[in-house]
Design an enzyme around this catalytic site. Structure first.
Site, PDB file in Angstrom:
ATOM      1  CB  ALA A   1       0.712 -14.089  -1.082  1.00 22.96           C
ATOM      2  CG  ASP A   2      -2.942 -11.513  -4.515  1.00 19.27           C
ATOM      3  OD1 ASP A   2      -3.728 -12.043  -3.712  1.00 19.27           O
ATOM      4  OD2 ASP A   2      -2.837 -10.287  -4.640  1.00 19.27           O
TER       5      ASP A   2
END
Length: 421
Positions: A195-196
């Site tokens: 996600a980052d």
């Protein structure tokens, strides 16, 4: 494999060799960033030739500097291994943004910048008196990039806007933790910063769009990117299929086809990706089951998935007598997509990774040789980005204040004595 080593640094200089024209040469970027998401985006801007300045607190800077494992740095500050992942080719300036003179210096830098990007909690910059409304008046051409868990209220408000978010939050809320194969009903964290990294890529895309739009309009804008949003688009196939079936696909099973996934050969795992009926026909003929092509149970991907247990008996029988390399050689010759399931050690030995410069080596005086991933964007007439060490905390205070704001040595010394920088 032979990793690509960083070019030796003469007094830690980070400028590209004279004459190298990178896509973003001449673009100036300020960043107030921590951990992975925004630093990942700005690292790629730096790789593309932008001058990226990390604005950091005097008492530690980017939180990744102190994230374990950590060793004492040559400057006496913590030297976290995680900091190497996303901070090559940048410069560091320390600045106290709660100090009125620190705010004034920051605004002066903003007046000279093309892009400002931050991944603080929403409204933190506003509370400092340095939000988009203020900075856009300082520099109407400024592109302000905001990366957060759920977005900023001034663009499209979310009911979750004030909630903190780390990588696992994005994976969880976007449904991604229900997608991997697992032994029970417990959701599975994917084990890496998906996600980052994804929100960093999406943020980078938004910044480049805004830069391009500015060339036509002369105006800057705010680019608001949410980790939840960026994670959700990775689960797009589940969204579309669920909209029609109202059923979630089984964990680890592709929603529309089979065989698709990891299978074991004699000496290790490989993946098969039999997508489309033309590939299914080639695959069936190659592994000796051409009669199944006309079987109604296997007539399309959805039906093959529904009858996967029976189909896998044939697939596993064929693979069990072959090594992974042998199986892949036969399947590739037939045009059936397959690949080894590499562990991390095999990635270091992969000839593709070496040929495409996808592992770079940073020679750090404290950690020694540190491997980091390279940049996957390759261009004609643009040499591979160099891999210079991440900056020491505040290493470029003097250089940036001289170059950007034309400050004198006495001005810089005064700011240091007054603990502004």
């Amino acid at each position: 494999m032979q990793a690509v080593s960083a070019t030796p640094i003469n007094e830690r200089e980070r400028a590209d060799p004279a004459g190298v024209d990178r896509p973003l040469s001449g673009i100036r970027v300020l960043a107030i960033e921590n951990f992975v998401a925004a630093p990942f985006a700005t690292m790629w801007l730096a790789d593309a030739g932008a001058e990226v300045i990390k604005i950091e607190t005097r008492d530690g800077g980017d939180h990744a500097r102190g994230t374990s494992p950590v060793k004492p740095g040559i400057d006496g500050n913590p030297n976290g291994l995680s900091f190497f992942r996303t901070n090559r080719n940048k410069k560091s300036v320390t600045l106290d943004l709660k100090n009125p003179e620190g705010k004034a210096v920051f605004k002066a830098l903003v007046a000279e910048a093309d892009i400002f990007i931050e991944n603080l909690r929403p409204n933190v910059m506003d509370r400092l008196g340095l939000g988009y409304e203020v900075l856009s008046k300082v520099n109407p051409k400024l592109i302000y990039g905001a990366i957060s868990g759920f977005g900023h209220d001034d663009i499209l408000p979310s009911p979750y806007g004030e909630f903190p978010a780390f990588d696992i939050v994005g994976q969880a809320m976007a449904g991604l933790m229900y997608r991997p194969e697992r032994q029970d009903d417990k959701p599975t964290y994917l084990g890496f910063s998906l996600a980052d990294v994804e929100v960093g890529i999406v943020g980078l895309y938004g910044l480049v769009l805004a830069l391009f739009h500015r060339t036509r309009t002369g105006r800057g804008k705010k680019v608001d990117v949410s980790m939840y949003d960026a994670s959700l688009i990775l689960n797009e196939i589940s969204v579309t299929m669920y909209s029609q079936s109202r059923k979630a696909a089984p964990p680890g099973v592709h929603a529309v086809t089979a065989p698709f996934g990891a299978y074991r050969a004699k000496d290790g795992y490989l993946v098969l990706a039999i997508v489309g009926e033309h590939i299914w026909k080639r695959f069936a003929e190659t592994i000796g089951i051409p009669h199944l092509v006309d079987d109604p149970k296997y007539s399309d991907g959805v039906r093959r998935r529904a009858n996967l247990a029976e189909l896998d008996v044939h697939v596993n029988a064929w693979l069990s007598g072959r090594s992974r390399e042998e199986a892949m050689r036969v399947l590739r010759a037939a045009g059936a997509p397959c690949a080894p399931v590499n562990d991390i050690g095999e990635i270091f030995e992969c000839p593709h990774v070496a040929a495409r410069n996808m592992i770079l080596t940073l020679d750090d005086p404290v950690w020694g040789r540190v491997a980091v991933t390279g940049n996957p964007v390759k261009m004609s007439d643009v040499p591979e980005p160099e891999a210079h060490l991440p900056p020491l905390l505040g290493e470029h205070n003097g250089q940036v204040l001289r170059d950007w704001l034309r400050m004198t040595e006495s001005d810089i010394a005064r700011l240091k004595n007054e603990q502004v920088i």
